[in-house]
Enzyme design. Structure first.
Site, PDB file in Angstrom:
ATOM      1  N   GLU A  58       0.817  -1.202   0.000  1.00  0.00           N
ATOM      2  CA  GLU A  58       0.000   0.000   0.000  1.00  0.00           C
ATOM      3  C   GLU A  58       0.861   1.266   0.000  1.00  0.00           C
ATOM      4  O   GLU A  58       0.589   2.223  -0.730  1.00  0.00           O
ATOM      5  CB  GLU A  58      -0.919   0.026   1.233  1.00  0.00           C
ATOM      6  N   CYS A  86      -2.592  -3.784   7.071  1.00  0.00           N
ATOM      7  CA  CYS A  86      -2.214  -4.059   8.452  1.00  0.00           C
ATOM      8  C   CYS A  86      -2.654  -2.924   9.365  1.00  0.00           C
ATOM      9  O   CYS A  86      -2.720  -1.763   8.979  1.00  0.00           O
ATOM     10  CB  CYS A  86      -0.716  -4.308   8.559  1.00  0.00           C
ATOM     11  N   THR A 172      10.631 -42.899 -11.495  1.00  0.00           N
ATOM     12  CA  THR A 172      11.340 -41.650 -11.202  1.00  0.00           C
ATOM     13  C   THR A 172      12.816 -41.698 -11.589  1.00  0.00           C
ATOM     14  O   THR A 172      13.555 -40.758 -11.330  1.00  0.00           O
ATOM     15  CB  THR A 172      11.224 -41.302  -9.711  1.00  0.00           C
ATOM     16  N   THR A 207      18.379 -39.591  -2.074  1.00  0.00           N
ATOM     17  CA  THR A 207      18.401 -38.660  -3.212  1.00  0.00           C
ATOM     18  C   THR A 207      19.748 -37.965  -3.310  1.00  0.00           C
ATOM     19  O   THR A 207      20.299 -37.787  -4.407  1.00  0.00           O
ATOM     20  CB  THR A 207      17.281 -37.631  -3.080  1.00  0.00           C
ATOM     21  N   ASP A 211      21.701 -38.834  -6.744  1.00  0.00           N
ATOM     22  CA  ASP A 211      21.629 -37.757  -7.741  1.00  0.00           C
ATOM     23  C   ASP A 211      22.684 -36.673  -7.565  1.00  0.00           C
ATOM     24  O   ASP A 211      22.970 -35.936  -8.512  1.00  0.00           O
ATOM     25  CB  ASP A 211      20.243 -37.098  -7.696  1.00  0.00           C
ATOM     26  N   LEU A 215      20.353 -28.339  -6.045  1.00  0.00           N
ATOM     27  CA  LEU A 215      19.271 -27.764  -5.230  1.00  0.00           C
ATOM     28  C   LEU A 215      19.398 -26.246  -5.091  1.00  0.00           C
ATOM     29  O   LEU A 215      19.178 -25.687  -4.016  1.00  0.00           O
ATOM     30  CB  LEU A 215      19.241 -28.408  -3.834  1.00  0.00           C
ATOM     31  N   ARG A 218      19.486 -20.840 -10.391  1.00  0.00           N
ATOM     32  CA  ARG A 218      20.525 -20.541 -11.364  1.00  0.00           C
ATOM     33  C   ARG A 218      20.047 -19.479 -12.345  1.00  0.00           C
ATOM     34  O   ARG A 218      18.844 -19.292 -12.539  1.00  0.00           O
ATOM     35  CB  ARG A 218      20.927 -21.813 -12.116  1.00  0.00           C
ATOM     36  N   GLY A 282      12.852 -38.751  -2.884  1.00  0.00           N
ATOM     37  CA  GLY A 282      12.385 -39.974  -3.522  1.00  0.00           C
ATOM     38  C   GLY A 282      11.084 -40.480  -2.937  1.00  0.00           C
ATOM     39  O   GLY A 282      10.460 -39.846  -2.079  1.00  0.00           O
ATOM     40  N   LEU A 285      10.268 -40.935   1.201  1.00  0.00           N
ATOM     41  CA  LEU A 285       9.963 -39.724   1.960  1.00  0.00           C
ATOM     42  C   LEU A 285       8.662 -39.098   1.469  1.00  0.00           C
ATOM     43  O   LEU A 285       7.871 -38.592   2.267  1.00  0.00           O
ATOM     44  CB  LEU A 285      11.126 -38.732   1.832  1.00  0.00           C
TER      45      LEU A 285
END
Length: 346
Positions: A58, A86, A172, A207, A211, A215, A218, A282, A285
């Site tokens: 605002e 607020c 997967t 994982t 892999d 994470l 980029r 994976g 989990l």
């Protein structure tokens, strides 16, 4: 109120929502909010909340309008804001005061503040000040914009999105000689967009070992915000320090939780102000999160491939859920399926 007026409010609220979407991923633990100020059919100013501790949407819109048209032009104007203004002073003054001082005559809000201590207070203060208030315009979209904040502020636990890439028959992984990537570059680019919106990325130890994922954000997705926190949940006491998440320039954003329950890790993250978590792990989990009702939203990138490796998105342990509000979109040759996760009997 006539239909034309309702359509006008809807039109400008859409623009306020577009403003607010610019704050996804950069305002946490505050919610993303957008605002548009209108006089007649002319937009005088726009604004969005850019970072926690900074001016709210605002105030940004009021300053934008005043710089472009002068302060007097705002008197009698309408402000469209995606979230109730607020009413309390924190790191910034209350927005209801800024609205009164600017001389705005009408406030149209998308949704109320989900914080039970504040819900409705700002709108009531505006009404008592003689300002016309309308609420609930495009309310579902407005609530969706702040869903991370809403869950965190009411439960103390972050919103959890489970994301996975898979073949059309639920695998997967690919066979060892078929490369690493199941989905297309277009899908992987969309994952970057999704990562930009969240506070933390969580994977399991398997994982990490299989892999060695980065994470991270980029390219242009990394501009203007800190890298997401990278959280490793593993039963192993010892993990090699050679993985990307421990050796790249963002290693200080990586943390490991040994032998902890997913629910416990989520509670700890929430206590630190983490409002959203992207689960990129994976099947085990993912299945545990479904069975324990810890996952709020699921995103599946499905490639037009039949067959694959041994790993499945769900290990067949009986965990089950139903997706609600499902959307389907194409990314290159792949499709993305998104939905809110409910119990299997819902």
């Amino acid at each position: 109120m006539g239909d034309a007026h309702i359509d006008r409010d809807t039109h400008f609220m859409r623009q306020a929502l577009a403003e607010g979407e610019q704050g996804l991923g950069v305002t946490s633990p505050n919610p993303p909010v957008g605002a548009v100020i209108v006089q007649g059919n002319e937009i005088l100013g726009t604004g969005w909340h850019r970072k926690a501790g900074g001016p709210h949407a605002e105030v940004e819109a009021i300053r934008d309008a005043q710089s472009r048209h002068g302060a007097e032009t705002l008197r009698g104007a309408t402000i469209y804001v995606t979230l109730e203004p607020c009413s309390t002073e924190g790191k910034t003054p209350p927005c209801v005061s800024a609205i009164r001082e600017a001389g705005l005559a009408r406030v149209v809000a998308g949704c109320r503040d989900p914080n039970p201590r504040h819900a409705g207070a700002g709108l009531n203060m505006l009404r008592h000040a003689g300002i016309e208030v309308r609420e609930g315009v495009l309310e579902e979209r407005a609530r969706d914009l702040i869903r991370f904040f809403a869950k965190w502020i009411t439960t103390g636990v972050p919103w959890v999105i489970a994301k996975t890439a898979m073949t059309i028959d639920g695998r997967t992984t690919l066979p060892p000689d078929r490369g690493r990537w199941i989905t297309s570059e277009e899908s992987r680019e969309d994952v970057q967009r999704l990562r930009r919106q969240i506070d933390a990325i969580l994977v399991g130890g398997e994982t990490l070992r299989v892999d060695d994922p980065r994470l991270n954000l980029r390219g242009h997705w990394a501009e203007g915000r800190e890298q997401p926190l990278r959280v490793i949940l593993t039963a192993m006491r010892e993990i090699s320090g050679d993985y990307e998440v421990f050796t790249d320039e963002h290693a200080h954003r990586t943390e490991v939780h040994h032998g902890a329950l997913l629910s416990s890790v989520l509670e700890k993250l929430g206590a630190r102000g983490v409002t959203s978590v992207l689960l990129e792990s994976g099947g085990r989990l993912f299945s545990h999160g479904i069975a324990a009702n810890l996952i709020d939203e699921a995103v599946f990138y499905i490639a037009p491939i039949v067959g694959g490796g041994e790993k499945r998105v769900m290990p067949g342990d009986g965990a089950m859920a139903r997706l609600h509000g499902m959307t389907v979109e194409r990314f290159g040759p792949d499709i993305r399926v998104c939905g809110r996760v409910g119990r299997s009997d819902e």
